[in-house]
Scaffold this motif. Structure first.
Motif, mmCIF file in Angstrom:
data_model
loop_
_atom_site.group_PDB
_atom_site.id
_atom_site.type_symbol
_atom_site.label_atom_id
_atom_site.label_comp_id
_atom_site.label_asym_id
_atom_site.label_seq_id
_atom_site.Cartn_x
_atom_site.Cartn_y
_atom_site.Cartn_z
ATOM 1 N N UNK A 132 11.215 46.016 25.770
ATOM 2 C CA UNK A 132 11.748 44.996 26.665
ATOM 3 C C UNK A 132 12.627 43.973 25.957
ATOM 4 N N UNK A 133 12.510 43.882 24.660
ATOM 5 C CA UNK A 133 13.355 42.937 23.918
ATOM 6 C C UNK A 133 13.836 43.586 22.627
ATOM 7 N N UNK A 134 14.660 44.625 22.732
ATOM 8 C CA UNK A 134 15.098 45.340 21.527
ATOM 9 C C UNK A 134 15.992 44.458 20.661
ATOM 10 N N UNK A 135 15.962 44.752 19.369
ATOM 11 C CA UNK A 135 16.811 44.055 18.409
ATOM 12 C C UNK A 135 17.868 45.036 17.900
ATOM 13 N N UNK A 136 19.138 44.608 17.829
ATOM 14 C CA UNK A 136 20.153 45.502 17.267
ATOM 15 C C UNK A 136 19.877 45.769 15.791
ATOM 16 N N UNK A 137 20.011 47.026 15.389
ATOM 17 C CA UNK A 137 19.719 47.428 14.007
ATOM 18 C C UNK A 137 21.023 47.751 13.289
ATOM 19 N N UNK A 138 21.243 47.110 12.167
ATOM 20 C CA UNK A 138 22.397 47.373 11.318
ATOM 21 C C UNK A 138 21.906 48.120 10.085
ATOM 22 N N UNK A 139 22.330 49.372 9.938
ATOM 23 C CA UNK A 139 21.932 50.177 8.784
ATOM 24 C C UNK A 139 23.083 50.214 7.794
ATOM 25 N N UNK A 140 22.859 49.673 6.601
ATOM 26 C CA UNK A 140 23.901 49.617 5.579
ATOM 27 C C UNK A 140 23.662 50.586 4.433
#
Length: 289
Positions: A132-140
């Motif tokens: 219900x409250x996803x967080x954007x994931x940045x994969x580096x």
């Protein structure tokens, strides 16, 4: 059944052989040839699975050359499997150029899903926020080594509002943690090492506390670091005229009279004072008892 003329990008165990799926076993047993980032490690895996297949190297330094060989094998109808050292191929590992070459030749690529250091670390970090409250994931993945490019990547991840996942070698881990801690010491982080192996360790704490803990541990190999969303900065303190507005509203003065007085006392345009009065009145009403 392994389809002929198909390249299988096969995910392999990070450390625990029991994570080898039945589909991975079938794919490796039926492939005409297995290409691998490290044939020695791939050979140990095949030996543990009691599978004997021809092995060919395909790593960062010969990927273009080997990709042409793989395409030729696929065009002959062979099924080919590709393995990186551990986990899912082409994720901060060689394999992307190989896959692109196979696609360009109009041939089929299929995933053999399984272990991934990225997914494993996210699953134990606890920063997702739920469906219900996803967080954007940045994969580096691995940050670049040239200083200018590395500084740019650090600025990028520090500005990201969500989760960041990094890979790093144990040798360079202290320097990375020091740089991250200097900028955002209270940012929550989860550091994973030796996942699924005998000495597995998962440390979750603010960067300021994680850095000394990591310095004490005998880190080896590669580590996965998950950064939680950056701390939300506290709201700025109210200005003098905002404090006066709040006090007048609390005393029951009308918004129109508050705006008139504040505009006269603080030299604020009356329209601006009235808009701020209305906003503060709404905010105080939302708080409620």
């Amino acid at each position: 059944m392994v389809e002929p003329g198909t390249l299988f990008m096969a995910a392999t165990p990070l450390g625990d052989i029991q994570d080898a799926s039945p589909r991975l076993r079938a794919c490796l047993a039926q492939a005409a040839v297995v290409f691998a980032e490290d044939t020695r490690r791939a050979g140990l895996l095949l030996q543990a699975l009691k599978i004997r297949r021809p092995l060919r190297s395909l790593h960062a330094h010969n990927e273009q050359q080997r990709a042409a060989e793989v395409v030729a094998r696929l065009q002959q109808g062979d099924a080919v499997a590709y393995l990186s050292d551990a986990g899912t191929p082409a994720v901060s590992d060689p394999g992307a150029a190989l896959v692109a070459a196979v696609h360009d030749a109009g041939l089929r690529v299929a995933p053999v899903v399984g272990p991934s250091a990225l997914a494993a670390a996210l699953s134990v970090a606890g920063f997702g926020g739920g469906a219900r409250s996803p967080q954007p994931v940045l994969f580096l993945g691995f940050l670049p080594t040239p200083p200018a490019a590395r500084r740019a990547a650090l600025r990028q991840l520090q500005a990201h509002a969500g989760i960041v996942v990094l890979f790093e070698s144990a040798r360079r881990l202290p320097a990375l943690l020091a740089a991250l801690c200097a900028a955002q010491p209270q940012r929550q982080a989860c550091l994973c090492r030796e996942m699924t192996k005998t000495y597995e360790q998962v440390l979750r704490r603010p960067l300021a506390a994680l850095q000394p803990a990591a310095d004490e541990a005998p880190w080896r190999g590669e580590c996965t670091l998950v950064l939680g969303p950056p701390p939300v900065p506290p709201p700025p303190p109210p200005t003098a005229h905002e404090a006066a507005i709040a006090a007048c509203l609390a005393a029951g003065v009308s918004a129109r009279d508050v705006a008139t007085c504040v505009a006269a006392l603080f030299g604020v345009p009356r329209r601006e004072a009235y808009a701020r009065t209305q906003a503060l009145r709404v905010d105080s009403a939302d708080v409620g008892p």
